[in-house]
Design an enzyme around this catalytic site. Structure first.
Site, PDB file in Angstrom:
ATOM      1  N   LYS A  63       0.848  -1.077  -0.034  1.00 29.23           N
ATOM      2  CA  LYS A  63       0.086   0.089  -0.095  1.00 29.23           C
ATOM      3  C   LYS A  63       0.765   1.407   0.183  1.00 29.23           C
ATOM      4  CE  LYS A  63      -3.430   2.495   2.650  1.00 29.23           C
ATOM      5  NZ  LYS A  63      -4.235   2.250   3.764  1.00 29.23           N
ATOM      6  N   GLU A 103      10.364  -4.458   4.575  1.00 26.20           N
ATOM      7  CA  GLU A 103      10.622  -6.072   4.166  1.00 26.20           C
ATOM      8  C   GLU A 103      10.311  -6.141   2.749  1.00 26.20           C
ATOM      9  OE1 GLU A 103       8.909  -4.812   6.902  1.00 26.20           O
ATOM     10  OE2 GLU A 103       8.899  -6.346   8.290  1.00 26.20           O
ATOM     11  N   GLY A 106      -4.827  -1.925   5.113  1.00 26.25           N
ATOM     12  CA  GLY A 106      -3.986  -2.927   4.640  1.00 26.25           C
ATOM     13  C   GLY A 106      -4.644  -4.209   4.826  1.00 26.25           C
ATOM     14  N   ARG A 107      -5.070  -4.554   6.056  1.00 29.67           N
ATOM     15  CA  ARG A 107      -5.706  -5.604   6.055  1.00 29.67           C
ATOM     16  C   ARG A 107      -7.114  -5.885   5.771  1.00 29.67           C
ATOM     17  NH1 ARG A 107      -4.588  -2.513  10.196  1.00 29.67           N
ATOM     18  NH2 ARG A 107      -6.016  -1.811  11.740  1.00 29.67           N
ATOM     19  N   GLU A 130      -4.662  -6.620  14.821  1.00 32.09           N
ATOM     20  CA  GLU A 130      -4.274  -5.343  14.399  1.00 32.09           C
ATOM     21  C   GLU A 130      -5.367  -4.362  14.431  1.00 32.09           C
ATOM     22  OE1 GLU A 130      -2.263  -4.192  10.400  1.00 32.09           O
ATOM     23  OE2 GLU A 130      -0.339  -4.864  11.410  1.00 32.09           O
ATOM     24  N   HIS A 148      -5.398 -33.257  17.888  1.00 33.33           N
ATOM     25  CA  HIS A 148      -4.246 -33.956  18.493  1.00 33.33           C
ATOM     26  C   HIS A 148      -3.093 -32.998  18.727  1.00 33.33           C
ATOM     27  CE1 HIS A 148      -5.809 -37.724  16.837  1.00 33.33           C
ATOM     28  NE2 HIS A 148      -6.480 -36.710  16.048  1.00 33.33           N
ATOM     29  N   LYS A 188       9.660  -0.818  14.563  1.00 34.66           N
ATOM     30  CA  LYS A 188      10.240  -0.496  13.227  1.00 34.66           C
ATOM     31  C   LYS A 188      11.197   0.683  13.399  1.00 34.66           C
ATOM     32  CE  LYS A 188       6.091  -1.177  10.188  1.00 34.66           C
ATOM     33  NZ  LYS A 188       5.135  -0.315   9.424  1.00 34.66           N
TER      34      LYS A 188
HETATM   35  O1  F6P Z   1       2.328  -4.119   9.889  1.00 39.87           O
HETATM   36  C1  F6P Z   1       1.933  -2.639   9.700  1.00 39.87           C
HETATM   37  C2  F6P Z   1       1.491  -2.727   8.249  1.00 39.87           C
HETATM   38  O2  F6P Z   1       1.205  -1.405   7.940  1.00 39.87           O
HETATM   39  C3  F6P Z   1       0.189  -3.548   8.021  1.00 39.87           C
HETATM   40  O3  F6P Z   1      -0.932  -2.823   8.484  1.00 39.87           O
HETATM   41  C4  F6P Z   1       0.153  -3.714   6.610  1.00 39.87           C
HETATM   42  O4  F6P Z   1      -0.758  -4.283   5.940  1.00 39.87           O
HETATM   43  C5  F6P Z   1       1.652  -3.992   6.260  1.00 39.87           C
HETATM   44  O5  F6P Z   1       2.135  -3.255   7.301  1.00 39.87           O
HETATM   45  C6  F6P Z   1       2.182  -3.770   4.951  1.00 39.87           C
HETATM   46  O6  F6P Z   1       1.991  -2.616   4.554  1.00 39.87           O
HETATM   47  P1  F6P Z   1       2.203  -2.216   3.065  1.00 39.87           P
HETATM   48  O7  F6P Z   1       0.975  -2.704   2.176  1.00 39.87           O
HETATM   49  O8  F6P Z   1       2.203  -0.496   3.024  1.00 39.87           O
HETATM   50  O9  F6P Z   1       3.704  -2.690   2.582  1.00 39.87           O
END
Ligand code: F6P
Length: 548
Positions: free
Chosen positions: A205, A211, A267-268, A353, A384, A512
């Site tokens: 987003k 990452e 995002g979620r 979240e 199990h 972060k």
């Molecule tokens: O972990 C925080 C967060 O902002 C989530 O809410 C989101 O889904 C994820 O990081 C990834 O964010 P982006 O889509 O901006 O890379």
């Protein structure tokens, strides 16, 4: 809403809990032959059974009053009509617009967003079809065989879960997911891929997430080092799914391969947007639209049904009942459906979240429990592993049981074994086994009095453990869309009751921030002593022992 954060209905619910605790679910079934009928709802080939809960008519009346006293109806309208209910980020919350199958406009700041939503959807669907059907070629003229979605959190969990769940609808293009910044993730995923037939979807987003940007850079490097092609070939092998068009272009993504969405999609909650492109490539545009439609049907149900017959509202209220009045701090989700292997993990982000928060609308710390820990995995595997604790542990753990009537594998005989376990577990959790039942079983087995006395307490099941059952005919795109939307709206309702902003996530920031500083510490030659003694020692030990 609450005076001192708890209102009159809250106190009535506290007193009611003391009363209903004197009975049991088993007893409630005995007293009311229509209990299942009263406490279950059929919707779109699916039964939602709430009857195995510690609730009666008075419980539901009070819980619905609690929802009314929280102004739930107008809060639902506020969400659907684009009010900026994500007030800390000053944003609307409109994932429902992404699956709005009607011609009704949806306004944000006086602008109807629906034409943009439909255009972007069509653009993404036609790209998905061209990849799926082999029309989109790589730089060497070969069709794409493998798609790698690089994203994390909402840009990973939703698409990955949905691709897994709907894999019976998948075509010939294989879809892979890279999320972790652990370099092992991407190197393992790329190991057997061929650059000239691989397409990367950079899903973010913000297009700034450490990452994802790190893995996207690695993917570009891998592609250029192994394809023998020049940077002009990037245009055939990289697409971006983002709200940050400028950053996508700076990364080198060709304009026609940038698929956009908007800041009013959390995002979620973004699998319905172009973040779902990997899903559309896998299952095709028609099925993707059916997936959207399933969610849309649930949106209509949620928006228009009375609270007493409203599936997400009831699920949310029952969750509040256990969290706030029975002290349940966790909620298990147990799908008896192999295709829903990743469902609980997806719900962890969606729920935790969203409602893992302690500050209310007024900026005050709440005086009550909020979002539970969401956990679980598929049955029968979980029987199990952790079911021992569900049956005989000391904590109350409400659980959602989810299953399909028909097997996608075609082996209905073995599927019946699965379903017999599914029905047996919710029955066992509710029914339990008392002292007399255990005693007569042990006597019938011919055990000595000594052995009976030794074993008896260990073999008692207290029972009265609450569950919801969701039973659908088959896990189709529509069913899955509907199922996800139920949980999205459930989370929303609980956020309203607890007076939380369910749509920000400030709690992910601190780690972060600190990680950035620590990355600089690694580059620093000297010994680190700017943290606490433990963190200093661990960082220094890492630096002393890492292979360079
Ligand atoms: O972990 C925080 C967060 O902002 C989530 O809410 C989101 O889904 C994820 O990081 C990834 O964010 P982006 O889509 O901006 O890379």
């Amino acid at each position: 809403m609450f005076d001192n954060q708890k209102n009159e209905v809250w106190y009535q619910l506290e007193n009611h809990k003391i009363e209903i605790d004197k009975t049991s679910i088993k007893q409630l079934f005995k007293e009311d032959q229509y209990r299942f009928k009263k406490y279950s709802i059929s919707f779109m080939d699916t039964i939602f059974d709430f009857s195995k809960n510690i609730i009666n008519e008075q419980t539901l009346d009070l819980l619905i009053k609690l929802a009314e006293s929280s102004d739930l109806k107008s809060k639902i309208d506020a969400m659907f009509t684009g009010e900026k209910i994500n007030f800390t980020e000053k944003r609307a919350v409109l994932h429902t617009a992404l699956r709005n199958m009607s011609d009704n406009p949806v306004f944000v700041d006086g602008h109807n967003v629906m034409p943009d939503v439909k255009n972007e959807l069509e653009k993404a669907m036609s790209f998905a079809e061209s990849v799926r059907n082999g029309i989109h070629k790589g730089f060497s003229g070969k069709s794409i065989t493998d798609v790698v979605n690089i994203g994390i959190g909402g840009s990973h969990l939703g698409p990955d879960m949905v691709c897994t769940a709907l894999s019976p609808y998948s075509g010939s293009v294989s879809v892979h997911f890279v999320s972790n910044v652990d370099p092992t993730d991407i190197s393992e995923k790329l190991r057997n891929l061929i650059p000239e037939t691989t397409l990367f979807l950079i899903a973010s987003k913000t297009f700034t997430t450490q990452e994802t940007m790190s893995n996207a850079g690695k993917a570009k490097e891998w592609f250029l080092n192994n394809s023998g092609a020049g940077s002009e070939a990037i245009a055939y092998h990289f697409a971006a799914l983002s709200t940050n068009i400028y950053a996508c272009k700076s990364f080198g993504i060709a304009e026609q391969n940038i698929f956009g969405f908007w800041d009013w999609v959390g995002g979620r909650y973004s699998v319905w947007s172009v973040i779902g492109l990997s899903v559309a490539i896998s299952i095709g545009a028609d099925n993707f639209k059916k997936f959207l439609n399933g969610a849309y049907q649930m949106d209509l149900h949620f928006r228009n049904s009375d609270f007493a017959k409203n599936i997400p509202v009831l699920m949310a209220l029952i969750g509040v009942w256990y969290a706030n009045f029975w002290g349940a701090s966790t909620q298990a989700v147990i799908p008896y459906d192999q295709y829903l292997l990743k469902f609980s993990e997806f719900l962890q982000q969606l729920d935790m979240e969203s409602n893992g928060k302690r500050i209310n609308y007024s900026g005050d710390e709440v005086s009550y429990t909020t979002g539970p820990v969401i956990w679980g995995t598929i049955g029968t595997n979980s029987q199990h592993s952790f079911f021992q604790l569900l049956h005989q542990g000391t904590q109350m753990i409400p659980a959602d049981f989810i299953a399909g009537i028909n097997s996608r594998s075609g082996d209905q005989n073995q599927h019946s074994i699965l379903l017999s376990n599914f029905f047996a577990q919710t029955e066992a959790l509710m029914r339990g086994k008392n002292h007399d039942e255990v005693k007569s079983e042990l006597e019938a087995a011919g055990l000595s009095e000594n052995d009976i006395n030794l074993l008896l307490p260990h073999k008692i099941f207290p029972g009265n453990k609450p569950t919801n059952t969701i039973l659908y005919k088959e896990l189709t795109p529509e069913t899955l869309g509907m199922l996800i939307a139920i949980y999205e709206h459930k989370v929303f309702v609980q956020g309203v009751i607890w007076e939380l902003n369910s749509y920000d996530q400030w709690g992910v920031e601190l780690g972060k921030q600190l990680a950035k500083g620590i990355l600089n510490d690694f580059a620093n030659q000297g010994e680190i002593n700017s943290h606490d003694a433990s963190t200093n020692a661990l960082i220094n030990y890492y630096k002393d022992n890492m292979k360079v």
